[in-house]
Design a protein around this motif. Structure first.
Motif, PDB file in Angstrom:
ATOM      1  N   ILE A 120       0.782  -1.168   0.214  1.00  0.00           N
ATOM      2  CA  ILE A 120      -0.194   0.117   0.007  1.00  0.00           C
ATOM      3  C   ILE A 120       0.865   1.236  -0.061  1.00  0.00           C
ATOM      4  O   ILE A 120       1.514   1.295   0.411  1.00  0.00           O
ATOM      5  N   LEU A 122       0.616   5.407   0.223  1.00  0.00           N
ATOM      6  CA  LEU A 122       0.564   6.794   1.484  1.00  0.00           C
ATOM      7  C   LEU A 122       0.936   7.608   1.226  1.00  0.00           C
ATOM      8  O   LEU A 122       0.935   8.428   1.013  1.00  0.00           O
ATOM      9  N   THR A 123       2.246   7.025   2.046  1.00  0.00           N
ATOM     10  CA  THR A 123       3.233   7.079   2.747  1.00  0.00           C
ATOM     11  C   THR A 123       3.696   8.247   1.384  1.00  0.00           C
ATOM     12  O   THR A 123       4.189   8.198   0.723  1.00  0.00           O
ATOM     13  N   GLY A 127       4.871  13.508   4.811  1.00  0.00           N
ATOM     14  CA  GLY A 127       5.184  12.930   6.031  1.00  0.00           C
ATOM     15  C   GLY A 127       4.076  12.325   5.617  1.00  0.00           C
ATOM     16  O   GLY A 127       2.742  11.767   4.852  1.00  0.00           O
ATOM     17  N   GLY A 128       3.698  11.535   6.918  1.00  0.00           N
ATOM     18  CA  GLY A 128       2.308  10.582   6.493  1.00  0.00           C
ATOM     19  C   GLY A 128       1.129  10.631   7.459  1.00  0.00           C
ATOM     20  O   GLY A 128       0.418  10.490   7.129  1.00  0.00           O
ATOM     21  N   SER A 129       1.570  11.775   8.330  1.00  0.00           N
ATOM     22  CA  SER A 129      -0.107  12.154   9.484  1.00  0.00           C
ATOM     23  C   SER A 129      -0.686  12.777   8.665  1.00  0.00           C
ATOM     24  O   SER A 129      -2.214  12.032   8.888  1.00  0.00           O
ATOM     25  N   SER A 153       8.834   4.802   2.731  1.00  0.00           N
ATOM     26  CA  SER A 153       8.264   4.038   3.980  1.00  0.00           C
ATOM     27  C   SER A 153       7.015   2.812   3.701  1.00  0.00           C
ATOM     28  O   SER A 153       6.300   2.876   4.529  1.00  0.00           O
ATOM     29  N   THR A 155       6.411  -0.614   3.236  1.00  0.00           N
ATOM     30  CA  THR A 155       6.658  -2.018   3.625  1.00  0.00           C
ATOM     31  C   THR A 155       5.766  -2.533   2.004  1.00  0.00           C
ATOM     32  O   THR A 155       5.347  -2.353   1.244  1.00  0.00           O
ATOM     33  N   GLY A 359       4.077   2.748  11.884  1.00  0.00           N
ATOM     34  CA  GLY A 359       3.512   2.310  10.427  1.00  0.00           C
ATOM     35  C   GLY A 359       1.846   1.742  10.853  1.00  0.00           C
ATOM     36  O   GLY A 359       1.512   1.995  12.202  1.00  0.00           O
ATOM     37  N   THR A 362       1.089   6.809  13.646  1.00  0.00           N
ATOM     38  CA  THR A 362       0.775   6.461  15.006  1.00  0.00           C
ATOM     39  C   THR A 362      -0.110   6.575  15.657  1.00  0.00           C
ATOM     40  O   THR A 362      -0.856   6.928  15.687  1.00  0.00           O
ATOM     41  N   TYR A 382      -8.976  19.372  11.286  1.00  0.00           N
ATOM     42  CA  TYR A 382      -7.581  19.327   9.841  1.00  0.00           C
ATOM     43  C   TYR A 382      -7.022  16.803   9.256  1.00  0.00           C
ATOM     44  O   TYR A 382      -6.888  17.317   8.908  1.00  0.00           O
TER      45      TYR A 382
END
Ligand SMILES: Cc1cc2nc3c(=O)[nH]c(=O)nc-3n(C[C@H](O)[C@H](O)[C@H](O)COP(=O)(O)OP(=O)(O)OC[C@H]3O[C@@H](n4cnc5c(N)ncnc54)[C@H](O)[C@@H]3O)c2cc1C
Length: 383
Positions: A120, A122-123, A127-129, A153, A155, A359, A362, A382
């Motif tokens: 997958i 996405l990140t 940034g990932g958050s 990042s 997997t 992962g 968080t 947000y």
């Protein structure tokens, strides 16, 4: 929780496989940093991948709770290998719900057989958050989309056979509403991938995936255009509860080993199990892990009965890795100086489980999700 005969039989199959085949070579596999595809195919043959996938896609047509039972058992023997069934369940659910029937027919049965592994994406580097703020671009070009940008990042980045990619199809400032999801086979021209040197879970080959004018047929879009977040991301509630059970499984392995050691090891002329200073921290860990286990199965049972479980899944996702890390740490200490050696698996388990404190989101982001479920957008505008 009362299990059916089918669930108990599958749990027993997974338990035996995990303890006899996975556990003895857990650290050796991780040191080699290779995802053993024969092992993945073997799990497929044994029916341990995608048990909840309908029979017409090659699965057993069971439920999310049964999938959770297997995730916990596999993680007991090898936390890193358990990334495969959990990722498979998430990705199969996404494809079955959002892909064109021909695409799902072409890929899901192979996933269930353990022949292919899907990642997958996405990140992104920024940034990932704040996941909805992604930049990777998907430009419409006749019967194709053209993807350009970097995911990081990821997997299985350098060893996946296909990618579920979230990309911006709307204007740069369109937020979550301008994001669409795509399925991209890994051999599509224009894809480059790398692998990081990680603290743990090396067999998962986390890394970056670069998209340089990658042409993706329109029928490889998942869900509607601009609905990548609202439609496709719903699957993450599922994987969050399963991740909690991976953490339960790996912590239980260390707990069982620590209790057994406490019975044998002597200090001051008696087994250290006679000292409450030794057993009480382990008992507290056993209790904590039992509570997280129940929470995870509760979330999965809600899913099976079609009820909302976003908050419960987010609870599993932050409590699972955190509890497992604390409990495994305590188990390592129970082994005294032996625990500090790489000969024992506790240090490896600590490093592996810590990855899932980050992962898939968080703890801070999970808590924002729970707050939003409790009091609505006033908690977080947000996200
Ligand atoms: C082992 C592992 C596997 C992964 N696998 C994948 C994968 O397969 N696919 C994929 O797409 N991504 C994957 N990721 C990436 C992961 O999803 C992101 O790392 C994660 O979402 C956090 O993003 P970030 O690292 O950019 O941190 P940032 O978003 O930069 O956050 C940095 C810190 O700030 C905190 N923070 C940010 N915003 C807030 C806020 N509003 N309130 C409080 N605290 C905040 C975060 O909690 C974090 O501690 C993986 C990561 C790891 C470690």
């Amino acid at each position: 929780m009362v299990l059916t005969d089918d669930q108990r039989a599958l749990q027993e199959t997974a338990r035996r496989f995990s303890r006899e085949r996975l556990l003895p070579l857990y650290q050796k596999r991780e040191k080699a940093a290779i995802l053993d595809r024969d092992l993945v195919r073997e799990m497929g043959r044994m029916g341990l991948l995608g048990v909840e996938v309908p029979e017409r896609f090659g699965g057993l047509g069971l439920d999310a709770v049964t999938t959770g039972l297997i995730a916990e058992e596999i993680a007991y023997g090898d936390f890193n290998i358990s990334l495969v069934p959990v990722g498979m369940s998430l990705n199969a659910a996404i494809l079955m719900r959002n892909a064109q029937p021909e695409l799902a027919d072409a890929w899901v049965p192979r996933m269930v057989r353990g022949e292919v592994v899907i990642a997958i994406c996405l990140t992104e580097p920024r940034g990932g958050s704040d996941a909805a703020n992604l930049q990777l671009r998907a430009r419409s070009d006749g019967a194709h989309y053209v993807l350009n940008g970097e995911k990081t990042s990821i997997t299985f980045a350098d060893r996946a056979d296909g990618y579920i990619v979230f990309a911006r199809t709307g204007a740069p400032d369109s937020g979550a509403h301008g994001v669409s999801a795509f399925f991209v086979p890994a051999d599509t021209p224009g894809i480059q991938r790398t692998c990081f040197d990680d603290v743990g879970s090396a067999i998962a080959g986390r890394g970056s995936v670069f998209f340089d004018d990658v042409r993706v047929p329109v029928d490889h879009r998942l869900g509607e255009e601009g609905k990548g977040f609202t439609q496709v991301m719903q699957g993450f509630d599922y994987s969050r509860a399963l991740i909690g059970l991976q953490c339960v499984g790996v912590a239980q392995a260390s707990l069982d080993e620590a209790f057994a050691y406490a019975k044998e090891r002597e200090a001051f002329g008696r087994p250290i199990a006679q000292f409450q200073g030794v057993t009480f921290p382990l008992v507290e860990g056993e209790s904590q892990i039992a509570a997280v286990r129940q929470l995870c199965f509760h979330a999965l049972a809600l899913r099976d009965s079609g009820q909302p479980h976003t908050a419960e899944a987010a609870m599993c996702k932050w409590m699972g890795p955190k509890s497992a890390f604390d409990v495994i740490h305590q188990c390592l200490l129970t082994f005294g100086h032996y625990g500090w050696s790489k000969d024992l698996p506790h240090q490896q388990r600590l490093r592996d489980v810590m990855g899932l404190e980050i992962g898939d989101g968080t703890a801070a982001v999970m808590k924002l999700i729970i707050a939003r479920e409790k009091v609505g957008r006033v908690a977080v505008q947000y996200l």
